[in-house]
Write a protein that holds these residues in place. Structure first.
Motif, short mmCIF file in Angstrom:
data_model
loop_
_atom_site.label_atom_id
_atom_site.label_comp_id
_atom_site.label_asym_id
_atom_site.label_seq_id
_atom_site.Cartn_x
_atom_site.Cartn_y
_atom_site.Cartn_z
N GLN A 677 -9.48 21.43 -8.59
CA GLN A 677 -10.58 21.75 -7.89
C GLN A 677 -10.69 20.42 -6.94
O GLN A 677 -10.07 19.30 -6.72
N ILE A 678 -11.78 20.83 -6.16
CA ILE A 678 -11.90 19.70 -4.75
C ILE A 678 -13.45 19.58 -4.78
O ILE A 678 -14.30 20.43 -5.03
N SER A 679 -13.57 18.43 -4.16
CA SER A 679 -14.88 18.08 -3.54
C SER A 679 -14.75 17.53 -2.09
O SER A 679 -13.67 16.97 -1.87
N TYR A 680 -15.91 17.58 -1.58
CA TYR A 680 -15.72 17.41 0.15
C TYR A 680 -16.61 16.19 0.46
O TYR A 680 -17.81 16.23 0.08
N ALA A 681 -16.04 15.50 1.17
CA ALA A 681 -16.70 14.10 1.62
C ALA A 681 -17.09 14.49 3.06
O ALA A 681 -16.13 14.73 3.98
N TRP A 692 -21.24 14.17 -0.39
CA TRP A 692 -20.25 15.01 -1.06
C TRP A 692 -20.87 16.42 -1.56
O TRP A 692 -21.89 16.21 -1.76
N MET A 693 -19.94 17.12 -1.08
CA MET A 693 -20.32 18.48 -1.60
C MET A 693 -19.12 19.10 -2.46
O MET A 693 -18.23 18.63 -2.43
N PRO A 694 -19.74 19.82 -3.55
CA PRO A 694 -21.00 20.51 -3.86
C PRO A 694 -22.22 19.45 -4.14
O PRO A 694 -23.36 20.03 -4.33
N TYR A 695 -22.01 18.19 -4.48
CA TYR A 695 -23.03 17.45 -5.01
C TYR A 695 -24.43 17.25 -4.29
O TYR A 695 -25.36 17.38 -4.87
N GLY A 696 -24.12 17.38 -2.98
CA GLY A 696 -25.15 17.40 -1.94
C GLY A 696 -25.69 16.08 -1.52
O GLY A 696 -26.37 15.99 -0.70
N SER A 697 -25.18 14.80 -2.30
CA SER A 697 -25.47 13.59 -1.72
C SER A 697 -24.45 12.64 -2.10
O SER A 697 -23.36 13.11 -2.70
N VAL A 698 -24.51 11.57 -2.02
CA VAL A 698 -23.41 10.59 -2.75
C VAL A 698 -23.59 10.33 -4.15
O VAL A 698 -24.84 9.88 -4.52
N PRO A 699 -22.71 10.89 -5.15
CA PRO A 699 -23.10 10.93 -6.63
C PRO A 699 -22.85 9.38 -6.92
O PRO A 699 -22.18 8.60 -6.41
N PRO A 700 -23.45 9.13 -8.05
CA PRO A 700 -23.21 7.96 -8.69
C PRO A 700 -22.03 7.84 -9.51
O PRO A 700 -21.41 8.94 -9.43
N PRO A 701 -21.32 6.72 -9.75
CA PRO A 701 -20.11 6.79 -10.52
C PRO A 701 -20.11 7.74 -11.47
O PRO A 701 -21.08 7.78 -12.64
N GLY A 702 -18.88 8.58 -11.87
CA GLY A 702 -18.84 9.54 -12.88
C GLY A 702 -19.43 10.72 -12.83
O GLY A 702 -19.56 11.47 -13.79
N TYR A 725 -21.08 13.65 18.92
CA TYR A 725 -20.89 13.39 17.67
C TYR A 725 -19.58 13.66 17.01
O TYR A 725 -19.30 15.06 17.43
N THR A 726 -18.97 12.86 16.29
CA THR A 726 -17.93 13.51 15.48
C THR A 726 -17.93 13.56 14.19
O THR A 726 -18.31 12.46 13.32
N VAL A 727 -18.10 14.85 13.72
CA VAL A 727 -18.15 15.09 12.27
C VAL A 727 -16.72 14.89 11.44
O VAL A 727 -15.81 15.41 12.01
N ARG A 728 -16.58 14.33 10.41
CA ARG A 728 -15.42 14.16 9.51
C ARG A 728 -15.77 14.87 8.28
O ARG A 728 -16.72 14.43 7.70
N VAL A 729 -14.61 15.41 7.55
CA VAL A 729 -14.63 16.07 6.46
C VAL A 729 -13.24 15.80 5.99
O VAL A 729 -12.37 15.97 6.69
N LEU A 730 -13.16 15.44 4.60
CA LEU A 730 -11.97 15.34 3.93
C LEU A 730 -12.14 15.96 2.45
O LEU A 730 -13.38 16.06 1.82
N ALA A 731 -11.02 16.20 1.90
CA ALA A 731 -11.16 16.89 0.68
C ALA A 731 -10.46 16.12 -0.47
O ALA A 731 -9.51 15.45 -0.29
N GLN A 732 -11.08 15.97 -1.69
CA GLN A 732 -10.58 15.02 -2.67
C GLN A 732 -10.40 16.07 -4.08
O GLN A 732 -11.25 16.75 -4.39
N ASP A 733 -8.86 15.85 -4.45
CA ASP A 733 -8.85 16.61 -6.03
C ASP A 733 -9.44 15.90 -7.01
O ASP A 733 -10.06 14.60 -6.91
#
Length: 846
Positions: A677-681, A692-702, A725-733
């Motif tokens: 599974q993936i989350s996007y910054a 972070w998506m799909p969280y919608g904001s910066v999530p707290p730890p855990g 403007y330069t928009v950046r996106v990365l994926a994290q497993d």
């Protein structure tokens, strides 16, 4: 005039009972009643001598133990007072007769006349005797005239007397000179009446120094300075060679005699029956208890002696304790303690202690581990002597014994070892046994046991344990530690080597004995085996042959016996002849994770596949068990590192141009090779992750949330300030593995001013309303009000916020028909040229 007098009578007197003198100041008094009123006292190197201060000359010799021998002179002048020793003879002055008398060691006396008037004391300069003469001339009575002559005192003087009695008198001393002493070069006299001393050179030249204590009576020399005993004020005065004086007070009462013990001065105190010891710095200690009225005092090398005229005694006072030297020697560095008149302790191999009090000393040697301590010793130290203690330590030897349990041997049975050394024993296990040994602080290496340093008797014990063979486990695959990607199966396979085969003797369980038969007409012993087989013992063998040759019909006769024994073996053993052979097999496998014996059991087969669903490190162990139920003691392992590949870089889609305030929606998607599974910054401005998506904001730890691989996510963003403007996106497993950043460029600009155009395409003044416009900067409808027939409405609020402009929607423009050419009215800016139809009449009327 010289007069020689031969000894006529010797009187011997017993001393007082022996008294132990143990400390400085201890004293004993001896009676010398044959010498009435003993005046002066001197030491001859062995004995003390005193002179008698009465008419009828006597001198007495007193042994160290107080035994007195008195010498009697018949006619030598009267009142002998001062006495001195020249190294061989005693010399005594006769006060009344102005004489000196030489007394030989055997008591022969020789009188010499002609000293100065009133000789009172005498001293030796190494060659000559010197008398000090106080000037006294005795008075008398003339029986013929009846005239009485009183005693008189003339000038004081000194007289030098040669060994042969030749005399030279020198005048000029201080008043009433009484005492005399030699400083090695000059004579010095004490001048009683004017508190002074006079130094006389060998030629009689005199120098008087004043300033002593009151009434100096006697003098003594300490090797540097002259000292006087001052009778009048209980003091002593130290006089330097140049006459500088220091007076110390505090002696006993009436000090008149003074003597030097090598360190301290001592005075005899006439008025209180005491002696006083004076240190070089003037510190004083007074000891009481002498005979009556001690005056003159002399030193014998150990004791001070006083002459006590009022009770005809002499007193011996311990001044310097007799000493000697105590030496100690040891063959090794050791310690010791010596008791006796003084306590002496020491350590090392030698020590010399000088100036120790005399007496009996006993040494006790200190114990040293591993050595035999020397016996104590006692010796008596005499004055000036030396005693030597010698201690020999010898190393102890100890027996080291050896014992062995069943299953092996140890040799030798014992050894004798010197203290501190080591020794060795040979430890030999029997076949099938392993050895261990302990004792005496040692260790076993191979078959050699080496003890520690031996400090006492001890025992080395060898024990033997039957060897337990164990199988050996091997991992053949993977051959080494390895790394794999997640969800990749790892094939494991293993094997085991059983313990070596063993052989034991088979057990004979039964014996089958064949019948004994006699056969004739046989061809010889070679037929016996066939006979055994023919008798039914095909697997037997010949155990006995009895051969009996005979002459019956010229044929041989044989007796034979056949057996077929039965042997048995324990379970798992195979019979081979008369031996049992055992070959264990590997029958069980255990693959475990965590540890070898209690970790998680993964498989009991010789091979298996290890699944790797999660990232991390796993350690897999193998052990095997043989058919005897023995597990391998080795435990090979493999470390498997499971890695997770990173997601692909996301793709981004969405508008690339916007105006300020305009919102754009952007979508991004990535896939994970391991289907994680993936989350996007998302970083809108290249200044750090904004959400972070799909969280919608910066999530707290855990609290991170994820979507499945390949599922896109969207987010909207507007910018209030124009720019790029330069928009950046990365994926994290889910393992935290990050893709590379994907970038996307957005251009944001401000809106344009609102404008409207009027089209007069027909020339009929029919306006065309503009249907779109952009906001003004700032919006100003007056810019367009000069256009006839057009009303410009403002852009719908709130296009202008007061600080920034946002894109406006279609402009609100109201077109109102205005008076124009063709309305039959010439108005506004119409002219004959622009609208002839309406204006022709105006111009025509002119």
């Amino acid at each position: 005039m010289i007069k020689k007098i031969i000894l006529t009578t010797i009187f011997a007197f017993a001393a007082l009972p022996s008294i132990v003198l143990a400390a400085v100041g201890d004293m004993v008094t001896y009676n010398v009643t044959s010498v009435v009123y003993p005046s002066d006292i001197v030491f001859d190197g062995t004995n003390m001598w005193v002179s008698s201060n009465v008419n009828g000359f006597r001198a007495a010799k007193i042994s160290p133990s107080g035994v007195a021998t008195s010498y009697l002179s018949m006619s030598n002048g009267g009142l002998p007072v001062g006495i001195a020793f020249d190294g061989t003879n005693m010399w005594v002055v006769g006060y009344v007769g102005d004489t000196v008398t030489k007394v030989s060691p055997s008591g022969v006396m020789t009188d010499y006349f002609g000293t100065g008037a009133g000789p009172w004391d005498i001293a030796f300069d190494g060659v000559n005797m010197w008398t000090v003469n106080d000037g006294y001339t005795a008075g008398g009575y003339d029986p013929y005239t009846g005239e009485v002559y009183p005693d008189t005192y003339g000038p004081t003087s000194v007289t030098k007397v040669s060994p042969s009695g030749a005399m030279t008198t020198y005048y000029g001393t201080g008043s009433l000179a009484e005492g005399i002493a030699f400083d090695g070069t000059n004579m010095w006299v004490a001048n009683f009446s004017n508190n002074s001393v006079t130094k006389i050179s060998p030629t009689g030249a005199m120098t008087t120094y004043t300033g002593t204590g009151a009434n100096p009576y006697q003098l003594a020399f300490d090797g540097t300075n002259m000292w006087t005993a001052n009778y009048g004020n209980n003091s002593v005065t130290k006089i330097s060679p140049t006459g500088a004086m220091t007076t110390y007070t505090g002696t006993g009462a009436g000090p008149c005699g003074i003597a030097f013990d090598g360190t301290n001065m001592w005075t005899g105190n006439y008025s209180n029956n005491s002696v006083t010891k004076i240190s070089p710095t003037g510190a004083m200690t007074t000891y009481t208890g002498t005979g009556a009225n001690p005056c003159n005092i002399a030193f014998d090398g150990t004791n001070m002696w006083t002459a006590n005229p009022s009770d005809n005694t002499v007193t011996k006072v311990v001044a310097v304790l007799p000493t000697g030297t105590v030496s100690v020697y040891s063959n090794i560095s050791s310690s010791w303690s010596i008791t006796g008149p003084a306590a002496i302790t020491g350590s090392g191999t030698s020590q010399t202690s000088v100036s120790q009090p005399t007496g009996t000393y006993t040494i006790t040697w200190g114990a040293i581990a591993g050595y035999t301590t020397p016996a104590s010793q006692s010796f008596t130290l005499t004055s000036g002597g030396t005693i030597s203690f010698s201690g020999t330590y010898s190393l102890n030897s100890y027996t080291v014994s050896a014992t062995a349990g069943a299953g092996g041997t140890i040799s030798p049975a014992s050894r004798v070892v010197t203290y501190g050394n080591t020794t060795t024993f040979t430890v030999t296990p029997n076949a099938g046994y392993t050895a261990s040994a302990s004792g005496c602080g040692g260790s076993l290496s191979g078959t050699t046991y080496t003890t520690g340093a031996i400090t006492g008797a001890c025992t080395v014990s060898a024990t033997y344990t039957a060897s337990i063979a164990t199988p050996t486990a091997y991992i053949s695959a993977p051959s080494t530690d390895t790394s794999v990607s997640q969800n990749t199966a790892v094939a494991f396979s293993g094997s085991g080597t059983p313990i070596p085969s063993t052989s034991i003797p088979a057990t004979l369980t039964s014996v089958n004995v064949g019948s004994v038969q006699n056969y004739a007409n046989m061809a010889g012993p070679s037929v016996i085996p066939s006979l055994c087989q023919s008798g039914g013992y095909s697997s037997g063998y010949l155990v006995a042959i009895q051969y009996t040759p005979g002459q019956i019909d010229s044929l041989f006769h044989f007796t034979y016996q056949c057996t077929n024994d039965t042997y048995s073996c324990p379970a798992d053993y195979t019979l081979s002849g008369t031996n049992c052979i055992f070959q264990p097999l590997i029958i069980s496998y255990e693959w475990r994770e965590g540890n070898c014996t209690t970790g998680t059991l993964l498989s009991s087969a010789s091979s298996f596949n290890l699944s790797t669903p999660t990232q991390g490190t796993r350690t897999i162990y193998l052990r095997v068990k043989d058919s005897q139920g023995t597990w391998s003691t080795n435990c090979p392992s493999r470390v498997i590192t499971i890695t997770s590949s990173t997601p692909t870089s996301p793709t981004i889609s969405g508008p690339s141009t916007l105006v300020t305030g305009q919102s754009g929606t952007y979508s991004f998607v990535s896939t994970d090779p391991q289907v994680e599974q993936i989350s996007y910054a998302v970083d809108w401005n290249s200044d750090g992750t904004d959400l972070w998506m799909p969280y919608g904001s910066v999530p707290p730890p855990g609290s991170m949330t994820y979507v499945n691989s390949g599922v896109s996510q969207s987010a909207s963003k507007s910018w209030a300030t124009p720019g790029t403007y330069t928009v950046r996106v990365l994926a994290q497993d889910t393992w935290g593995n990050n893709s590379a950043w994907t970038t996307y460029t957005i251009t944001v600009s401000d809106p344009q001013p609102c404008t409207a155009g009027v089209v007069d395409s027909s020339g009929s003044w029919a306006p065309t309303c503009a249907t779109s416009a952009t906001c003004l900067t700032p919006p100003d409808p007056s810019q367009l009000t000069n256009q006839p027939g057009i009303q410009i409405g403002l852009c719908p609020t709130p296009e202008y916020t007061g600080t920034a402009y946002r894109a406006c929607s279609t402009a609100t423009i109201t077109c109102t028909p205005a008076t124009s050419c063709g309305d039959n009215t010439c108005n506004g800016s119409e002219t004959i040229l622009t609208c002839p139809a309406d204006c022709k009449g105006r111009y025509q009327q002119f």
